[in-house]
Design an enzyme around this catalytic site. Structure first.
Site, PDB file in Angstrom:
ATOM      1  N   HIS A 122      20.690 -39.613  22.588  1.00  0.00           N
ATOM      2  CA  HIS A 122      19.713 -38.154  22.296  1.00  0.00           C
ATOM      3  C   HIS A 122      18.173 -38.873  22.504  1.00  0.00           C
ATOM      4  O   HIS A 122      18.045 -40.668  22.423  1.00  0.00           O
ATOM      5  CB  HIS A 122      20.018 -38.226  20.572  1.00  0.00           C
ATOM      6  CG  HIS A 122      20.610 -37.261  20.012  1.00  0.00           C
ATOM      7  ND1 HIS A 122      20.905 -37.003  18.521  1.00  0.00           N
ATOM      8  CD2 HIS A 122      21.882 -37.246  20.947  1.00  0.00           C
ATOM      9  CE1 HIS A 122      21.998 -36.373  18.669  1.00  0.00           C
ATOM     10  NE2 HIS A 122      22.791 -36.201  20.022  1.00  0.00           N
ATOM     11  N   PRO A 148      19.977 -44.592   4.336  1.00  0.00           N
ATOM     12  CA  PRO A 148      19.829 -44.075   4.774  1.00  0.00           C
ATOM     13  C   PRO A 148      19.149 -43.424   5.437  1.00  0.00           C
ATOM     14  O   PRO A 148      19.141 -43.052   6.908  1.00  0.00           O
ATOM     15  CB  PRO A 148      20.973 -43.035   4.699  1.00  0.00           C
ATOM     16  CG  PRO A 148      21.165 -43.188   3.640  1.00  0.00           C
ATOM     17  CD  PRO A 148      20.892 -43.195   2.182  1.00  0.00           C
TER      18      PRO A 148
HETATM   19  C1  PHB Z   1      24.990 -39.971  10.373  1.00  0.00           C
HETATM   20  O1  PHB Z   1      25.114 -39.222  11.609  1.00  0.00           O
HETATM   21  O2  PHB Z   1      25.836 -39.781   9.819  1.00  0.00           O
HETATM   22  C2  PHB Z   1      23.593 -40.073  10.317  1.00  0.00           C
HETATM   23  C3  PHB Z   1      22.610 -39.889  11.247  1.00  0.00           C
HETATM   24  C4  PHB Z   1      21.028 -40.138  11.068  1.00  0.00           C
HETATM   25  C5  PHB Z   1      20.825 -40.777   9.676  1.00  0.00           C
HETATM   26  C6  PHB Z   1      21.849 -41.160   8.801  1.00  0.00           C
HETATM   27  C7  PHB Z   1      22.590 -40.522   8.871  1.00  0.00           C
HETATM   28  O3  PHB Z   1      19.497 -41.248   9.381  1.00  0.00           O
END
Ligand code: PHB
Ligand code: APR
Length: 392
Positions: free
Chosen positions: A72, A293
Site C-alpha cells: 500500500h 490498534p
Molecule cells: C488490520 O488490518 O487489522 C488493521 C489495519 C490497520 C490498523 C488496525 C488494524 O490500524
C-alpha cells in the site's frame, strides 16, 4: 532441559526472536501455552511497516508474504463527508506498508521452526521465571501434564499482555504507565472484496470506523463501540448500516456488503512497562507494552523489539561483551514511547469521546484539517505510520 535463551510465548515476537537467534547460531527453546491450531487461527492486525517486512525477508520467512502481501502506498482519512489521501512514498521519500495478516506470519514462522528448529513446544505453559537476577535463571513450566524446568543463560518474556514474565520483576523496579480508553473496537472479517484500494480511517457521525482488508476477496472492518459491548447486540445488518453511515461521503462511493465470517470486540489500552529488562530476564512485544490498534503499531513494535534484542545477543555471542544487552531497555523504549504517542494521538483524533463536548470535536477537526492542509503535518503522520528507524 537446558538452553542458552529460554523464550516464553510463541506469538510473532517469540517466534521471530527464535528464528533470528537460530540463524546467528544461538540456541533457544520456545514454550507456547496454547495448541498450534489455536495460535494459527487467532485473528489479529495485519499492517506491516517496511522494517517488519525487511526483518521477515532477512530471515527467510517472507516467501508467502512476498507472493500474497498487498503493498500500500497510502491511506485515506475521512471526516465531514470528505476524503483525503496521505501519500506515503511522496511524503517519506519512497516508503510503503504491506497488508499481510499477523496470523499468516505466525503460520509461516511456525512451519519454518518445526522444519528447521529450534525446539518449539506447544501446550507448554510457563508458570514462573525464577532467579532472574542470577547467572542461571530458570523457567518453571507444565508440559504433557508434568511440571518441568528449563535452565537458561537468559530468559525472554514474549508472552503477551497477560503473560507471567512481567510478574518476575520485583515491584520496586517495575513501573507501569497505563491508559484505558472509553471505547472498544468491534472487528469483522467479511467475504467481500474490499470497497477501497487503501485503508480508510474515518471519523464518522457515530464514531470511528476503519476499512482494512486481508486479500482481494476478504475485507476486514472495525467500528468504534462502547466498552462492554456484546457482539450479540450487533446483527450483521446493523454492522453494515453503521459502517456505511460512518464512511459516507459527498460523492460516489459505496460500501459493498457480504457474509460476515467473524466478529469480536476488543478494548483499547495503552500500557508501557519500564524497564524492559531485569537481570537476565528481558521483555519483548505485548509483554512489555500495548498500544491501541489505531496506529497499527502492536505487531510492528513487537518485531522491532526482537530485532534489537537479537542484535544485542549476536554482539554478545560474537564478542562476549554484554554492553548492548545491558542497554536493551533504553534502546527500545524511545521507539516504544514514540509509537505509544502516535497511537494515542491517532486514537484521540478519530474516535468520538463519550460525553465529549463541542470543544473536543472542534479540536479533532482542527487536527485533521492541519494534516490535510499542511504537507509538513501529513509527512509527520506518514513517517510515524510507515515506521520510525530502529535505535540499532
Ligand atoms: C488490520 O488490518 O487489522 C488493521 C489495519 C490497520 C490498523 C488496525 C488494524 O490500524
Ligand atoms: N506460557 C507460555 N506461553 C504463553 C504464556 C505462558 N505463561 N502466556 C502467554 N503465552 C503465549 C500466548 O498464548 C501467545 O501465543 O504468548 C504468546 C504471546 O503472543 P502475542 O499475544 O501475539 O504477543 P506478541 O508476540 O508480543 O505479538 C505482538 O502485536 O498486534 C499486536 O497484540 C497484537 O499479538 C500481537 C502483538
Amino acid at each position: 532441559m537446558r538452553t542458552t535463551v529460554g523464550i516464553i510465548g510463541g506469538g510473532p515476537a517469540g517466534l521471530l526472536l527464535a528464528r533470528l537467534l537460530h540463524r546467528t547460531g544461538i540456541d533457544c527453546v520456545v514454550l507456547e501455552s496454547r495448541a498450534r491450531a489455536y495460535v494459527e487461527q487467532r485473528q489479529r492486525a495485519g499492517m506491516l511497516e517496511q522494517g517488519t517486512v525487511d526483518a521477515l525477508r532477512e530471515c527467510g520467512a517472507a516467501d508467502r508474504l512476498d507472493a500474497e502481501g498487498l503493498i500500500h502506498h497510502g491511506i485515506e482519512l475521512r471526516f465531514e463527508r470528505e476524503r483525503h489521501r496521505i501519500d506515503f512514498p511522496v511524503l517519506t521519500g519512497g516508503r510503503t506498508v504491506t497488508i499481510y495478516a499477523q496470523t499468516e506470519i505466525v503460520k509461516d514462522l511456525i512451519a519454518l521452526q518445526l522444519a528447521e528448529g529450534p525446539p518449539l513446544l506447544f501446550e507448554a505453559e510457563a508458570l514462573a521465571v525464577e532467579k532472574p537476577e542470577s547467572q542461571a535463571p530458570v523457567v518453571r513450566f507444565v508440559h504433557e501434564g508434568r511440571e518441568q524446568m528449563l535452565s537458561c543463560d537468559y530468559v525472554v518474556g514474549c508472552d503477551g499482555s497477560h503473560g507471567i514474565a512481567q510478574g518476575a520483576f520485583p515491584a520496586e523496579v517495575s513501573c507501569v504507565y497505563a491508559h484505558d480508553y472509553p471505547y472498544s473496537w468491534l472487528g469483522i472479517l467479511a467475504d467481500v472484496p474490499p470497497s477501497c484500494e487503501e485503508l480508510i480511517y474515518a471519523r464518522g457521525p457515530g464514531g470511528f470506523a476503519l476499512h482494512s482488508m486481508r486479500s482481494p476477496s476478504v475485507s476486514r472492518l472495525y467500528l468504534q463501540v462502547p466498552n462492554g459491548t456484546d457482539v450479540k447486540d450487533w446483527p450483521d445488518d446493523r454492522i453494515w448500516d453503521e459502517l456505511s453511515a460512518r464512511f459516507a461521503i459527498d460523492g460516489d462511493w459505496r460500501l459493498e456488503r457480504g457474509p460476515i465470517t467473524s466478529k469480536s470486540v476488543t478494548p483499547m489500552r495503552s500500557c508501557v512497562h519500564e524497564p524492559m529488562c531485569h537481570g537476565r530476564l528481558f521483555l519483548a512485544g505485548d509483554a512489555a507494552h500495548i498500544v491501541p490498534p489505531t496506529g497499527a503499531k502492536g505487531l510492528n513494535l513487537a518485531v522491532s523489539d526482537v530485532r534489537v534484542l537479537a542484535r544485542c545477543f549476536a554482539e554478545f555471542h560474537r564478542t562476549g561483551s554484554t554492553q548492548l544487552l545491558d542497554h536493551y531497555s533504553e534502546l527500545c523504549l524511545e521507539r516504544v514511547w514514540q509509537a505509544t504517542r502516535f497511537s494515542y494521538d491517532m486514537t484521540r483524533m478519530l474516535h468520538t469521546q463519550p460525553n465529549g463536548d463541542v470543544f473536543d470535536r472542534r479540536m479533532q477537526l482542527a487536527r485533521l484539517r492541519r494534516i490535510t492542509a499542511s504537507r509538513h503535518a501529513a509527512a509527520e503522520l506518514a513517517a510515524n505510520y510507515t515506521g520510525l528507524p530502529l535505535a540499532l
